[in-house]
Motif scaffolding. Structure first.
Motif, PDB file in Angstrom:
ATOM      1  N   GLU A   1     -10.573   4.142  -2.168  1.00  0.00           N
ATOM      2  CA  GLU A   1     -10.816   3.129  -3.189  1.00  0.00           C
ATOM      3  C   GLU A   1     -10.480   1.736  -2.656  1.00  0.00           C
ATOM      4  N   VAL A   2      -9.404   1.653  -1.882  1.00  0.00           N
ATOM      5  CA  VAL A   2      -9.047   0.357  -1.280  1.00  0.00           C
ATOM      6  C   VAL A   2     -10.151  -0.083  -0.318  1.00  0.00           C
TER       7      VAL A   2
ATOM      8  N   VAL B   1       0.680   7.148  -6.371  1.00  0.00           N
ATOM      9  CA  VAL B   1      -0.550   7.934  -6.507  1.00  0.00           C
ATOM     10  C   VAL B   1      -0.286   9.406  -6.209  1.00  0.00           C
ATOM     11  N   ALA B   2       0.452   9.671  -5.134  1.00  0.00           N
ATOM     12  CA  ALA B   2       0.697  11.056  -4.729  1.00  0.00           C
ATOM     13  C   ALA B   2       1.474  11.813  -5.792  1.00  0.00           C
TER      14      ALA B   2
ATOM     15  N   ARG C   1     -15.441   8.619  -8.027  1.00  0.00           N
ATOM     16  CA  ARG C   1     -14.418   8.223  -8.988  1.00  0.00           C
ATOM     17  C   ARG C   1     -14.664   8.905 -10.333  1.00  0.00           C
TER      18      ARG C   1
ATOM     19  N   ALA D   1      -5.052  12.924  -3.029  1.00  0.00           N
ATOM     20  CA  ALA D   1      -4.761  11.743  -3.855  1.00  0.00           C
ATOM     21  C   ALA D   1      -4.624  10.505  -2.974  1.00  0.00           C
ATOM     22  N   ARG D   2      -3.930  10.639  -1.857  1.00  0.00           N
ATOM     23  CA  ARG D   2      -3.774   9.508  -0.935  1.00  0.00           C
ATOM     24  C   ARG D   2      -5.129   9.126  -0.332  1.00  0.00           C
TER      25      ARG D   2
ATOM     26  N   ARG E   1     -13.856  12.630 -10.192  1.00  0.00           N
ATOM     27  CA  ARG E   1     -12.411  12.879 -10.168  1.00  0.00           C
ATOM     28  C   ARG E   1     -11.807  12.666 -11.541  1.00  0.00           C
ATOM     29  N   GLU E   2     -12.240  11.621 -12.240  1.00  0.00           N
ATOM     30  CA  GLU E   2     -11.686  11.352 -13.563  1.00  0.00           C
ATOM     31  C   GLU E   2     -12.149  12.388 -14.580  1.00  0.00           C
TER      32      GLU E   2
ATOM     33  N   VAL F   1      -5.998  -4.632  -4.186  1.00  0.00           N
ATOM     34  CA  VAL F   1      -7.030  -5.589  -3.772  1.00  0.00           C
ATOM     35  C   VAL F   1      -6.853  -6.915  -4.512  1.00  0.00           C
TER      36      VAL F   1
ATOM     37  N   ALA G   1      -1.789  16.358  -2.655  1.00  0.00           N
ATOM     38  CA  ALA G   1      -1.167  15.052  -2.408  1.00  0.00           C
ATOM     39  C   ALA G   1      -1.975  14.269  -1.376  1.00  0.00           C
TER      40      ALA G   1
ATOM     41  N   MET H   1       0.822  -1.207   0.000  1.00  0.00           N
ATOM     42  CA  MET H   1       0.000   0.000   0.000  1.00  0.00           C
ATOM     43  C   MET H   1       0.861   1.265   0.000  1.00  0.00           C
TER      44      MET H   1
ATOM     45  N   ARG I   1       0.405  15.681 -18.127  1.00  0.00           N
ATOM     46  CA  ARG I   1       0.167  15.632 -16.695  1.00  0.00           C
ATOM     47  C   ARG I   1       0.435  16.967 -15.997  1.00  0.00           C
TER      48      ARG I   1
ATOM     49  N   ALA J   1      -5.718   1.113  -6.352  1.00  0.00           N
ATOM     50  CA  ALA J   1      -6.532   0.359  -5.393  1.00  0.00           C
ATOM     51  C   ALA J   1      -6.876  -1.017  -5.942  1.00  0.00           C
TER      52      ALA J   1
ATOM     53  N   PRO K   1      -5.858   6.812  -8.303  1.00  0.00           N
ATOM     54  CA  PRO K   1      -6.277   6.074  -7.104  1.00  0.00           C
ATOM     55  C   PRO K   1      -7.002   4.769  -7.433  1.00  0.00           C
TER      56      PRO K   1
ATOM     57  N   TRP L   1      -8.048   9.445  -1.670  1.00  0.00           N
ATOM     58  CA  TRP L   1      -8.883   8.722  -2.635  1.00  0.00           C
ATOM     59  C   TRP L   1      -8.371   7.321  -2.887  1.00  0.00           C
ATOM     60  N   PHE L   2      -7.050   7.162  -2.867  1.00  0.00           N
ATOM     61  CA  PHE L   2      -6.484   5.817  -2.987  1.00  0.00           C
ATOM     62  C   PHE L   2      -6.968   4.946  -1.839  1.00  0.00           C
ATOM     63  N   GLU L   3      -6.843   5.459  -0.632  1.00  0.00           N
ATOM     64  CA  GLU L   3      -7.261   4.667   0.531  1.00  0.00           C
ATOM     65  C   GLU L   3      -8.773   4.423   0.516  1.00  0.00           C
TER      66      GLU L   3
END
Lengths: 328, 328
Positions: free
Chosen positions: B278-279, A303-304, B128, B271-272, B131-132, A318, B268, A296, B45, A314, A310, B274-276
């Protein structure tokens, strides 16, 4: 150990047995926790205390309030237990309730039971232990269980989700000091009590009370609030003023909620909430496994810096680490 | 389909390509979603828009505000995209932004891009997709992305967690009507804008603005707020008054946050987050499997009636249904 016997002694109101039971549910050992659950299961289930949540930062006079309020309840013939939720507490005699001398009179009352906060752990653990300690106090036939928090992290949410009535205790303040209420807490309160409404602070308390009464009116009404609630009022724990009025208001609120069905509905919803929280907690605990944590962290760094979205990160985590063993 | 080509066309600012890209990320089909992710990955980006979250219940004049504010930005030479987060929307032309005629002038501007809210889905999916869609708009070189929400459920939290600046739009109100702000929303706002500060409502707007300015002072200061923020101010979208001042304030806020490092740090952290999320979302999605759901409902009923404690019930569920396949 004989959990049936311990439960019987708790149900008879033996304080040492109650303390022993709480020590079991507070233990980090799985066998102790299982014994604690057995004790709770063996207690008379029909007993129900009024659960009062109380939040207030250090300095608002929380201990003085609990002592004066608790003594007032005892004078009315009620038995009062006091528990604390403080996920930050690392000291055995420290930030909250550690020092029973702060509640000198109450701690010597046979009709009172005061339990200091257990030492630091994660909030999920604190919530479980406190809920189980509340259940033990109810089984020991206490009429009122006061659950106190200094409001670190999400601890007010925890307390609000196990309380029938939630009180926010504040001190009088002027001007800039008014910024002290943590975001989201005011919204949980059934009653805001402005303490120290005595002597030189009386005028400031009156202003503060009016400020918060105004702020409460800005919030949307909840179905479980009768006319006039949530409300702000002044008390003085030191001068023992306003305590009966606050208690009468609480009882009026609770009576209304019982009559309207909100009391039982809220308790059932709270039970379901805690079940679902425990399930989520157990699932998310998998994220603390070392291999998952390493994966993770590596993904989170990508991701950051924008190298992965994300969602993609993710999904990768998973699929590589967290699939159910019996998933189809 | 050629995702590299689509990305190139989006990057050149082709509106139809952008619309096509958003349709991909909004699709419920996994292959479309994967293509959408490819398109985002192929976009330049380094492009960054200012992301402005905007919340306000129906009736506060949100469409009129977006139109007037968007036109003002365009007059200053900026390109503006408008997206919506509305998890409740079931209508194609309905509650929010469905009717482009409500933003008649803005929708005809070449420098503006307006995307109605996608149809109903769960909030995780909405977050999601939005954000996209924001990422696609940034890749299409928009200067400002306005993300609008009517504030159903947790949608403000979603928007706040993807915005650089969060605005709460309110209408003037008197007395009892002031209860309209949903709990917890005021606490997210960087700026509260009291709209309709014109004509007969000017006096009410002045009072409402003062009320909210007072309420904001009751909240604890956040590190990312410079002196004077969060603030409440009056605007009139109809009379096009106060819009430049609000924009100047937003720019001042953003400049300060950039200079102090809060801007990048917040992005940042988002982003973290949203990653978490999503997990967690992917893990908790296991709870929606039919076999798990059945077991959970049965256990929840026992918990609500007090036959099982939440902890015991949760442990049983996790051990019988939710163990990791490679758990030791």
């Amino acid at each position: 150990m004989d959990t049936t016997d311990l439960a019987a002694r708790i149900a008879r109101g033996e304080r040492r047995a109650l303390a022993r039971g709480i020590t079991l549910v507070e233990s980090a050992r799985a066998d102790h926790q299982a014994q604690g659950a057995e004790v709770i299961a063996a207690l008379p289930r029909e007993r129900q205390a009024l659960r009062i949540g109380l939040s207030g930062t250090p300095g608002v006079g929380k201990s003085t309030f609990i002592e004066a309020f608790g003594m007032m309840l005892i004078t009315q013939g009620l038995r009062v237990a006091v528990l604390a939720v403080d996920p930050s507490s690392t000291r055995s005699g420290g930030s909250i309730l550690g020092d029973k001398t702060r509640m000198d009179r109450l701690s010597r009352e046979p009709a009172a039971f005061i339990r200091p906060s257990p030492s630091r752990t994660h909030l999920g653990g604190v919530a479980r232990r406190t809920r189980e300690a509340v259940a033990l106090c109810e089984g020991a036939d206490f009429d009122v269980v006061l659950i106190e928090t200094v409001g670190v992290g999400q601890s007010e949410t925890v307390v609000a989700q196990m309380a029938d009535v939630f009180l926010l205790l504040l001190a009088p303040a002027g001007g800039d000091e008014l910024q002290g209420v943590k975001r989201g807490i005011m919204e949980m309160a059934d009653m805001i009590l402005i303490n120290k409404a005595d002597g030189d602070l009386k005028a400031a308390a009156t202003r503060t009370c009016a400020d918060y009464a105004g702020a409460l009116r800005l919030l949307r009404k909840r179905p479980q609030d009768p006319e006039g609630f949530p409300r702000a009022m002044m008390v003085s724990a030191l001068a023992e003023e306003g305590l009966e009025a606050a208690w009468a208001d609480m009882q009026g609120l609770v009576d209304w909620r019982r009559a309207e069905g909100f009391f039982d509905a809220t308790r059932a919803a709270q039970a379901r909430y805690w079940f679902e929280e425990e399930v989520r907690e157990a699932l998310l605990a998998q994220l603390r496994d070392a291999d998952v944590r390493d994966a993770m962290d590596a993904l989170a760094a990508q991701v950051a810096e924008g190298a992965l979205t994300p969602v993609v990160a993710a999904r990768e985590l998973v699929q590589t680490h967290l699939r159910r063993k019996d998933a189809v």
